[in-house]
Design a protein around this motif. Structure first.
Motif, PDB file in Angstrom:
ATOM      1  N   MET A   1      64.257  46.339  52.616  1.00  0.00           N
ATOM      2  CA  MET A   1      63.548  47.700  53.678  1.00  0.00           C
ATOM      3  C   MET A   1      62.052  48.930  52.343  1.00  0.00           C
ATOM      4  O   MET A   1      62.823  48.678  51.874  1.00  0.00           O
ATOM      5  N   ASN A   2      61.434  48.532  53.463  1.00  0.00           N
ATOM      6  CA  ASN A   2      60.339  49.645  52.321  1.00  0.00           C
ATOM      7  C   ASN A   2      60.886  50.896  53.632  1.00  0.00           C
ATOM      8  O   ASN A   2      60.313  50.850  54.655  1.00  0.00           O
ATOM      9  N   LEU A   3      61.166  51.820  53.251  1.00  0.00           N
ATOM     10  CA  LEU A   3      61.363  52.827  53.599  1.00  0.00           C
ATOM     11  C   LEU A   3      60.392  53.503  53.226  1.00  0.00           C
ATOM     12  O   LEU A   3      60.407  54.535  54.632  1.00  0.00           O
ATOM     13  N   GLY A   4      59.460  53.782  52.675  1.00  0.00           N
ATOM     14  CA  GLY A   4      58.539  54.273  52.799  1.00  0.00           C
ATOM     15  C   GLY A   4      57.766  54.696  53.732  1.00  0.00           C
ATOM     16  O   GLY A   4      56.876  55.189  54.993  1.00  0.00           O
ATOM     17  N   SER A   5      57.315  53.257  54.748  1.00  0.00           N
ATOM     18  CA  SER A   5      56.506  53.295  55.902  1.00  0.00           C
ATOM     19  C   SER A   5      57.450  52.683  57.012  1.00  0.00           C
ATOM     20  O   SER A   5      56.693  53.278  57.935  1.00  0.00           O
TER      21      SER A   5
ATOM     22  N   THR B   1      62.052  57.080  59.635  1.00  0.00           N
ATOM     23  CA  THR B   1      61.605  57.484  58.579  1.00  0.00           C
ATOM     24  C   THR B   1      61.846  59.270  58.578  1.00  0.00           C
ATOM     25  O   THR B   1      61.214  60.012  58.011  1.00  0.00           O
ATOM     26  N   SER B   2      62.225  59.641  59.984  1.00  0.00           N
ATOM     27  CA  SER B   2      62.143  60.677  60.320  1.00  0.00           C
ATOM     28  C   SER B   2      62.281  61.428  59.701  1.00  0.00           C
ATOM     29  O   SER B   2      62.185  62.844  58.897  1.00  0.00           O
TER      30      SER B   2
ATOM     31  N   TRP C   1      56.872  60.720  52.473  1.00  0.00           N
ATOM     32  CA  TRP C   1      56.070  59.786  53.412  1.00  0.00           C
ATOM     33  C   TRP C   1      55.604  59.214  52.439  1.00  0.00           C
ATOM     34  O   TRP C   1      55.512  59.591  51.187  1.00  0.00           O
ATOM     35  N   CYS C   2      55.178  58.298  52.935  1.00  0.00           N
ATOM     36  CA  CYS C   2      54.388  56.725  52.985  1.00  0.00           C
ATOM     37  C   CYS C   2      53.553  57.184  51.746  1.00  0.00           C
ATOM     38  O   CYS C   2      52.531  57.621  52.882  1.00  0.00           O
TER      39      CYS C   2
END
Length: 80
Positions: free
Chosen positions: A1-5, A47-48, A57-58
């Protein structure tokens, strides 16, 4: 998973992106089934919380992040 986006990115998509950017195929064997019965094909990440709690933030999308990584890794290898 890409937490950034906050967007789900699977291993195959990451491998495909590396292959596109590098212009060659990766020496990997792809197995289309889940390795463990309890694994899920869907992951959700809001991601909020990371943004409000840590200001995270990404900065990059997947391909930009890979390009940036390759550029920095190449530079470090050249300077050693």
């Amino acid at each position: 998973m890409n937490l950034g986006s906050g967007r789900q990115v699977g291993n195959f998509e990451v491998a495909d992106a590396f292959e596109r950017i590098l212009g060659r195929s990766a020496p990997v064997t792809r197995i289309e089934t889940m390795a463990k019965k309890f694994e899920s094909s869907v992951w959700l990440c809001n991601t909020s919380y990371a943004r409000s709690k840590y200001g995270f933030w990404c900065h990059y999308d997947l391909e930009s992040g890979i390009r940036n990584f390759i550029e920095k890794a190449s530079y470090q290898l050249e300077t050693k």
